[in-house]
Design an enzyme around this catalytic site. Structure first.
Site, mmCIF file in Angstrom:
data_model
loop_
_atom_site.group_PDB
_atom_site.id
_atom_site.type_symbol
_atom_site.label_atom_id
_atom_site.label_comp_id
_atom_site.label_asym_id
_atom_site.label_seq_id
_atom_site.Cartn_x
_atom_site.Cartn_y
_atom_site.Cartn_z
ATOM 1 N N SER A 122 0.845 -1.186 0.000
ATOM 2 C CA SER A 122 0.000 0.000 0.000
ATOM 3 C C SER A 122 0.891 1.252 0.000
ATOM 4 O O SER A 122 1.737 1.404 -0.861
ATOM 5 C CB SER A 122 -0.956 -0.042 1.190
ATOM 6 N N HIS A 234 -7.766 -5.327 -1.870
ATOM 7 C CA HIS A 234 -6.510 -4.751 -1.382
ATOM 8 C C HIS A 234 -5.692 -5.803 -0.635
ATOM 9 O O HIS A 234 -4.494 -5.946 -0.858
ATOM 10 C CB HIS A 234 -6.837 -3.563 -0.473
#
Length: 269
Positions: A122, A234
């Site tokens: 991320s 994600h």
């Protein structure tokens, strides 16, 4: 660099865990170290977590999962977290916590001399790419569900805009701060191979950011590869994450061998 190293209880008897305190820009910063039991010095990976403060904090399970693949793994918590001093600023000055962590890892007796690979998850991908750009002899780099364009993050993540404006600034007024945190704007400065790992259904960092980074690396003539996982978010489901880690560490091992060989060739010349 090293201030203290405290043993922690590990759920895996074959991997030792330590809470490490080290210095970064005069601040005492904390991190988690996992070292598999082995006779010989091990290759090392530095894991750059995502999020900010408690969001996206380093998880023991993930670090242990990486270490069981035969690597010493160090994951900085970044300044201001888990009892560390200072305040993180989303890939600003806190990037030094990664740069100093690299020096620390290379000094550990369990770690073999040479390059330290980086895995950035991320916003940790920005930290990893900045380290590769700023610290010679670092990498290869894995960008996992990674931010590559902070301007896109501001547009995509309405829930993060208040934090971004407070910590980084407004993208129109502080465009330079956003560009410094966006690898797509300086892909030509990345001197090491990059592996991009991303789920196509990621709702936190769009797959468009992965494709944008790949295009920038392609234009710059860089060594890169991209593994897209169809329909994944994600964070990957655990079983898929384990398979992805197998592929990631196979790539890291191969690239470290290639880079070590090319260094030997250069020295021979």
């Amino acid at each position: 660099m090293l201030v203290s190293r405290e043993p922690l209880r590990s759920p895996n008897k074959h991997i030792a865990l330590h809470l490490v305190t080290y210095m970064s820009q005069g601040l005492q910063v904390k991190g988690l170290l996992a070292v598999p039991a082995a006779q010989a010095p091990l290759p090392a990976v530095l894991f750059c977590r995502g999020g900010i403060r408690k969001v996206g904090m380093v998880r023991k399970r993930r670090v242990l999962s990486m270490a069981k693949r035969g690597y010493a793994v160090f994951a900085p918590y970044y300044r201001g977290n888990e009892g560390g001093e200072g305040r993180e600023d989303f890939a600003g000055e806190d990037r030094h916590d990664v740069l100093h962590a690299l020096t620390l890892v290379q000094s550990l007796p369990e770690v073999r001399p040479g390059r330290v690979a980086l895995i950035g998850f991320s916003r940790g991908a920005v930290m990893a790419m900045l380290a590769a750009k700023e610290r010679p002899g670092t990498g290869p780099v894995v960008v996992w569900s990674g931010v590559s364009d902070m301007f896109d993050t501001y547009e995509e993540r309405v829930d993060l805009r208040r934090m971004l404006k407070r910590v980084v600034g407004h993208p129109r007024k502080d465009a330079e701060a956003y560009e410094r945190r966006s690898p797509v704007y300086w892909a030509e400065a990345i001197p090491v191979p990059v592996l991009i790992v991303h789920g196509t259904a990621d709702s936190q960092v769009s797959v468009g950011q992965a494709r944008k980074l790949a295009a920038a690396l392609e234009r710059a003539g860089k060594d890169y590869a991209m593994d897209l996982y169809d329909g994944l978010e994600h964070r990957f489901p655990r079983e898929t994450e384990e398979r992805a880690l197998d592929a990631v560490f196979a790539w890291i091992t191969r690239k470290l061998e290639e880079m070590s060989g090319s260094l030997g060739t250069e020295r021979a010349r």
